[in-house]
Design a protein around this motif. Sequence first.
Motif, short mmCIF file in Angstrom:
data_model
loop_
_atom_site.label_atom_id
_atom_site.label_comp_id
_atom_site.label_asym_id
_atom_site.label_seq_id
_atom_site.Cartn_x
_atom_site.Cartn_y
_atom_site.Cartn_z
N SER A 44 29.91 43.47 43.31
CA SER A 44 30.18 42.30 42.47
C SER A 44 30.91 41.25 43.29
O SER A 44 31.57 41.55 44.28
CB SER A 44 30.98 42.68 41.22
N PHE A 45 30.78 40.01 42.85
CA PHE A 45 31.31 38.87 43.59
C PHE A 45 32.08 37.97 42.65
O PHE A 45 31.63 37.69 41.53
CB PHE A 45 30.16 38.08 44.23
N GLU A 46 33.25 37.48 43.11
CA GLU A 46 34.00 36.49 42.35
C GLU A 46 33.60 35.12 42.89
O GLU A 46 33.64 34.89 44.11
CB GLU A 46 35.50 36.69 42.48
N ARG A 102 35.34 36.19 46.78
CA ARG A 102 35.73 37.59 46.91
C ARG A 102 34.52 38.47 46.68
O ARG A 102 33.68 38.18 45.82
CB ARG A 102 36.81 37.92 45.88
N SER A 103 34.46 39.55 47.45
CA SER A 103 33.39 40.53 47.30
C SER A 103 34.02 41.90 47.15
O SER A 103 34.90 42.27 47.92
CB SER A 103 32.50 40.49 48.54
N VAL A 122 31.48 31.74 46.71
CA VAL A 122 31.92 33.13 46.66
C VAL A 122 33.27 33.21 47.35
O VAL A 122 33.41 32.82 48.51
CB VAL A 122 30.90 34.07 47.34
N THR A 159 32.62 36.31 37.58
CA THR A 159 32.25 37.52 38.30
C THR A 159 30.77 37.76 38.08
O THR A 159 30.30 37.75 36.94
CB THR A 159 33.07 38.73 37.82
N VAL A 193 31.16 36.31 51.35
CA VAL A 193 32.27 35.42 51.05
C VAL A 193 32.05 34.10 51.80
O VAL A 193 31.69 34.10 52.98
CB VAL A 193 33.62 36.07 51.45
#
Length: 172
Positions: free
Chosen positions: A25-27, A20-21, A18, A36, A56
């Motif tokens: 939703s999370f990238e 980005r948050s 992970v 995503t 993250v």
Amino acid sequence: AAERSVYSGFIMVLEGRVVRSQSRSFEIETSQGPVTAVVLKGLRSRHPGFVDPVAVGDRVLVRLGAGAAANIEEVLPRRNRLSRPAVGRASQEQIIAANLTRAVIVQAVEPAWKPATFDRYLVMASAGDVPTALCLNKSDLDAGGAESPELEVYRGLGIPVVATSARTGEGI
């Protein structure tokens, strides 16, 4: 950790991190590129002690379906975490970040730095097994600021203390 992907019928499960948050939703960076994903209620219910079971830095398993949204299926074991008690939820913990190499706690020498601020963040990092370092920025305003006798307590505990200046680039 090595990335892995498993095909199960028309569904692919990828391992990723992970990065980005945003909201719910999370990238996730995977060997197949960024994905995503969202966390389903089932994963949340398996981790009732956390505001959100994903942070993250977490390594996760993501399930991709044909035409369906990607879902985080599992959070893999964490090496460490930076967290705090959840605001307004005494029984829950809010994870800020996971699997950290080091937390660098930064304060300026001007205005004068506060030992209580360093202490608060050091306790938080120590509770989550996160290695730390202290950084006094703006050393160009007070060249001797990093030599303060108060800092010897931290050095005596084995915590690195560095002086930097974002303006001049010293110590960076």
